[in-house]
Design a protein around this motif. Structure first.
Motif, mmCIF file in Angstrom:
data_model
loop_
_atom_site.group_PDB
_atom_site.id
_atom_site.type_symbol
_atom_site.label_atom_id
_atom_site.label_comp_id
_atom_site.label_asym_id
_atom_site.label_seq_id
_atom_site.Cartn_x
_atom_site.Cartn_y
_atom_site.Cartn_z
ATOM 1 N N MET A 72 0.853 -1.184 0.000
ATOM 2 C CA MET A 72 0.000 0.000 0.000
ATOM 3 C C MET A 72 0.890 1.236 0.000
ATOM 4 O O MET A 72 1.870 1.289 0.718
ATOM 5 C CB MET A 72 -0.910 -0.015 1.234
ATOM 6 N N TRP A 73 0.551 2.234 -0.809
ATOM 7 C CA TRP A 73 1.302 3.470 -0.814
ATOM 8 C C TRP A 73 0.373 4.645 -1.088
ATOM 9 O O TRP A 73 -0.371 4.655 -2.060
ATOM 10 C CB TRP A 73 2.452 3.434 -1.826
ATOM 11 N N ASP A 74 0.386 5.582 -0.155
ATOM 12 C CA ASP A 74 -0.396 6.803 -0.279
ATOM 13 C C ASP A 74 -1.869 6.515 -0.579
ATOM 14 O O ASP A 74 -2.498 7.152 -1.414
ATOM 15 C CB ASP A 74 0.189 7.682 -1.389
ATOM 16 N N GLY A 75 -2.424 5.520 0.079
ATOM 17 C CA GLY A 75 -3.835 5.204 -0.098
ATOM 18 C C GLY A 75 -4.143 4.303 -1.273
ATOM 19 O O GLY A 75 -5.300 3.947 -1.490
ATOM 20 N N LEU A 76 -3.132 3.921 -2.052
ATOM 21 C CA LEU A 76 -3.353 3.071 -3.225
ATOM 22 C C LEU A 76 -2.951 1.635 -2.926
ATOM 23 O O LEU A 76 -2.010 1.388 -2.164
ATOM 24 C CB LEU A 76 -2.556 3.596 -4.425
ATOM 25 N N LEU A 124 -2.276 -2.161 -4.902
ATOM 26 C CA LEU A 124 -2.185 -2.982 -6.109
ATOM 27 C C LEU A 124 -2.599 -4.398 -5.741
ATOM 28 O O LEU A 124 -1.773 -5.258 -5.437
ATOM 29 C CB LEU A 124 -0.768 -2.957 -6.682
ATOM 30 N N GLY A 125 -3.922 -4.629 -5.766
ATOM 31 C CA GLY A 125 -4.446 -5.933 -5.406
ATOM 32 C C GLY A 125 -4.526 -6.858 -6.607
ATOM 33 O O GLY A 125 -4.150 -6.520 -7.736
ATOM 34 N N ILE A 144 -4.831 -8.386 -12.409
ATOM 35 C CA ILE A 144 -5.399 -9.192 -13.489
ATOM 36 C C ILE A 144 -5.761 -8.324 -14.694
ATOM 37 O O ILE A 144 -5.576 -8.734 -15.851
ATOM 38 C CB ILE A 144 -6.646 -9.953 -12.975
ATOM 39 N N LEU A 145 -6.255 -7.116 -14.453
ATOM 40 C CA LEU A 145 -6.735 -6.263 -15.541
ATOM 41 C C LEU A 145 -5.619 -5.503 -16.259
ATOM 42 O O LEU A 145 -5.749 -5.157 -17.432
ATOM 43 C CB LEU A 145 -7.763 -5.266 -15.008
ATOM 44 N N ILE A 146 -4.516 -5.238 -15.573
ATOM 45 C CA ILE A 146 -3.449 -4.428 -16.180
ATOM 46 C C ILE A 146 -2.813 -5.106 -17.398
ATOM 47 O O ILE A 146 -2.633 -4.463 -18.449
ATOM 48 C CB ILE A 146 -2.378 -4.062 -15.131
ATOM 49 N N PRO A 147 -2.434 -6.394 -17.356
ATOM 50 C CA PRO A 147 -1.806 -7.013 -18.544
ATOM 51 C C PRO A 147 -2.652 -6.935 -19.812
ATOM 52 O O PRO A 147 -2.127 -6.554 -20.872
ATOM 53 C CB PRO A 147 -1.561 -8.449 -18.095
ATOM 54 N N TRP A 202 -12.324 0.296 -13.689
ATOM 55 C CA TRP A 202 -12.303 -0.805 -12.748
ATOM 56 C C TRP A 202 -10.886 -1.088 -12.282
ATOM 57 O O TRP A 202 -10.654 -1.357 -11.094
ATOM 58 C CB TRP A 202 -12.936 -2.040 -13.391
ATOM 59 N N ALA A 203 -9.932 -1.027 -13.202
ATOM 60 C CA ALA A 203 -8.536 -1.283 -12.828
ATOM 61 C C ALA A 203 -8.037 -0.250 -11.817
ATOM 62 O O ALA A 203 -7.420 -0.595 -10.810
ATOM 63 C CB ALA A 203 -7.656 -1.286 -14.073
ATOM 64 N N ILE A 204 -8.323 1.028 -12.079
ATOM 65 C CA ILE A 204 -7.852 2.063 -11.149
ATOM 66 C C ILE A 204 -8.761 2.163 -9.931
ATOM 67 O O ILE A 204 -8.320 2.572 -8.849
ATOM 68 C CB ILE A 204 -7.726 3.430 -11.858
ATOM 69 N N GLY A 205 -10.025 1.791 -10.109
ATOM 70 C CA GLY A 205 -10.949 1.836 -8.970
ATOM 71 C C GLY A 205 -10.573 0.819 -7.913
ATOM 72 O O GLY A 205 -10.568 1.114 -6.712
ATOM 73 N N PHE A 206 -10.246 -0.405 -8.334
ATOM 74 C CA PHE A 206 -9.823 -1.431 -7.386
ATOM 75 C C PHE A 206 -8.523 -1.026 -6.689
ATOM 76 O O PHE A 206 -8.250 -1.477 -5.575
ATOM 77 C CB PHE A 206 -9.627 -2.765 -8.102
ATOM 78 N N ALA A 207 -7.721 -0.198 -7.361
ATOM 79 C CA ALA A 207 -6.455 0.247 -6.779
ATOM 80 C C ALA A 207 -6.642 1.425 -5.826
ATOM 81 O O ALA A 207 -5.685 1.865 -5.192
ATOM 82 C CB ALA A 207 -5.471 0.631 -7.878
ATOM 83 N N GLY A 208 -7.865 1.965 -5.770
ATOM 84 C CA GLY A 208 -8.137 3.044 -4.826
ATOM 85 C C GLY A 208 -7.983 4.447 -5.387
ATOM 86 O O GLY A 208 -7.940 5.413 -4.621
#
Length: 373
Positions: free
Chosen positions: A1-5, A7-8, A13-16, A55-61
């Motif tokens: 976790m960094w600065d509220g974000l 990477l779950g 899964i969505l980034i690649p 969704w990709a950035i939403g799951f990351a916060g």
């Protein structure tokens, strides 16, 4: 976790697939063949990336960390179905369909609403978020489902017409049959079913933000498959199917009586065999007609009516006969090399044609021939 974000696993899964689609979309803009189709596919891939991005950035916060990102116009799901149809249409006809503004009316309206919503002050955004979660979101969901169903059907019918036309014009029609697009359409039908289930479930019991993850995994898989297959075929020069295909044929039906047609058909087929035109992997109806000193619509009619088959079946039948003759003489001959020498351009099309013509595989034919020798 960094600065509220964070990477779950969901973001991971969505980034690649997002990165893969962006890379391939960029490459497609530089492809020289199928210029219009490849650029249509590139735009479609970017739209799919935009659909997955929230969704990709939403799951990351991201939305928790930067609340002003609410309603950022990344996603344009209403544009996915018409853009897929544009890609297929351009692949088949070499140009985009007419009345683009009509096809894109709903995506443009949706995009305008998203831009306006994004530009609202924070308090107004919160109010609009509560309102839109009801009627507006339902209308958009219905639009997505209807769009997939309508353009999916149009795409399926167009692909079927193209294959029929190819078989009547080209002997190498298997190269352009676009079977990968058929698989994508089947996958799209599955996506439509999954999407509908999610929407109904969400309407009845309500799904959390994370509860929709399965839907977006399916979108990512289909988008990546389309990107890879589209790039694999990006440089293949697809023949353009013209409009008004029946005009010339109707004119020729009145031009020659049946006895003349039968005589011409038999003479032309014999000349094709003698000149071994079938050994040209790309021999087309038009090229053969020029060689035979006739026009392609009359040649097509002669083949269809006299022999009850299209151009592709006629030529590939001759190729299959030529392969069979060579194998009967030399059972040790390399089957694939012989097939290529007789005009086939791929192992798959050769096996399919040989089996249809002889009722058995090439290997089985060689075994049977050697046993009877």
């Amino acid at each position: 976790m960094w600065d509220g974000l964070v990477l779950g696993w969901r973001t991971a899964i969505l980034i690649p697939p997002i990165l893969a689609m962006l890379v391939i979309a960029t490459a497609l803009t530089r492809a020289l063949a199928n210029h219009t189709a490849n650029r249509s596919l590139a735009i479609l891939l970017v739209v799919l990336v935009g659909t997955l991005t929230p969704w990709a950035i939403g799951f990351a916060g991201f939305y928790d960390r930067w609340q002003w990102l609410s309603f950022a116009p990344f996603s344009h799901p209403l544009a996915v179905a018409p853009l897929f149809y544009f890609y297929l249409f351009a692949l088949v006809h070499g140009r985009l369909p007419g009345r683009l503004s009509l096809h894109l009316a709903a995506p443009i309206i949706f995009g305008a609403v998203m831009v306006i919503s994004f530009l609202l002050p924070a308090d107004a955004k919160s109010t609009w978020a509560r309102i839109s979660s009801g009627g507006f979101d339902i209308v958009v969901s219905l639009g997505i489902v209807v769009g997939f169903a309508m353009y999916g059907r149009l795409s399926w019918l167009l692909l079927r017409r193209y294959r029929v036309w190819l078989a009547s014009e080209r002997s190498d029609d298997d190269r352009f049959a676009a079977r990968w697009l058929q698989n994508i359409l089947i996958g799209g039908a599955a996506l439509l079913a999954v999407w509908a289930v999610y929407e109904v479930t969400n309407a009845v019991i309500g799904l959390s933000y994370r509860g929709l993850m399965g839907l977006y995994i399916v979108i990512a898989i289909l988008g990546t498959a389309l990107a890879i297959e589209g790039w694999r075929h990006a440089h293949l020069p697809f023949p353009s199917m013209p409009f008004g295909l029946d005009a010339g044929l109707q004119e020729d039906k009145q031009a020659e009586p049946r006895p003349t047609l039968v005589k011409d058909a038999n003479r032309w087929v014999e000349q094709i065999r003698q000149d071994r035109l079938y050994e040209d992997p790309e021999i087309s109806l038009a090229r053969a007609a020029r060689h035979l000193g006739t026009n392609q619509s009359y040649l097509s009619r002669a083949v269809n009516e006299q022999f009850g088959m299209n151009w592709s079946a006629l030529i590939n039948g001759m190729r299959s006969e030529a392969v069979a003759e060579r194998l009967a003489v030399d059972a040790s001959a390399d089957i694939l090399r012989t097939a290529l020498e007789c005009g086939f351009n791929s192992k798959a099309s050769f096996n399919r044609s040989f089996r249809a013509h002889h009722g058995m595989t090439p290997s089985a034919f060689r075994r049977e021939t050697s046993q009877n020798a």
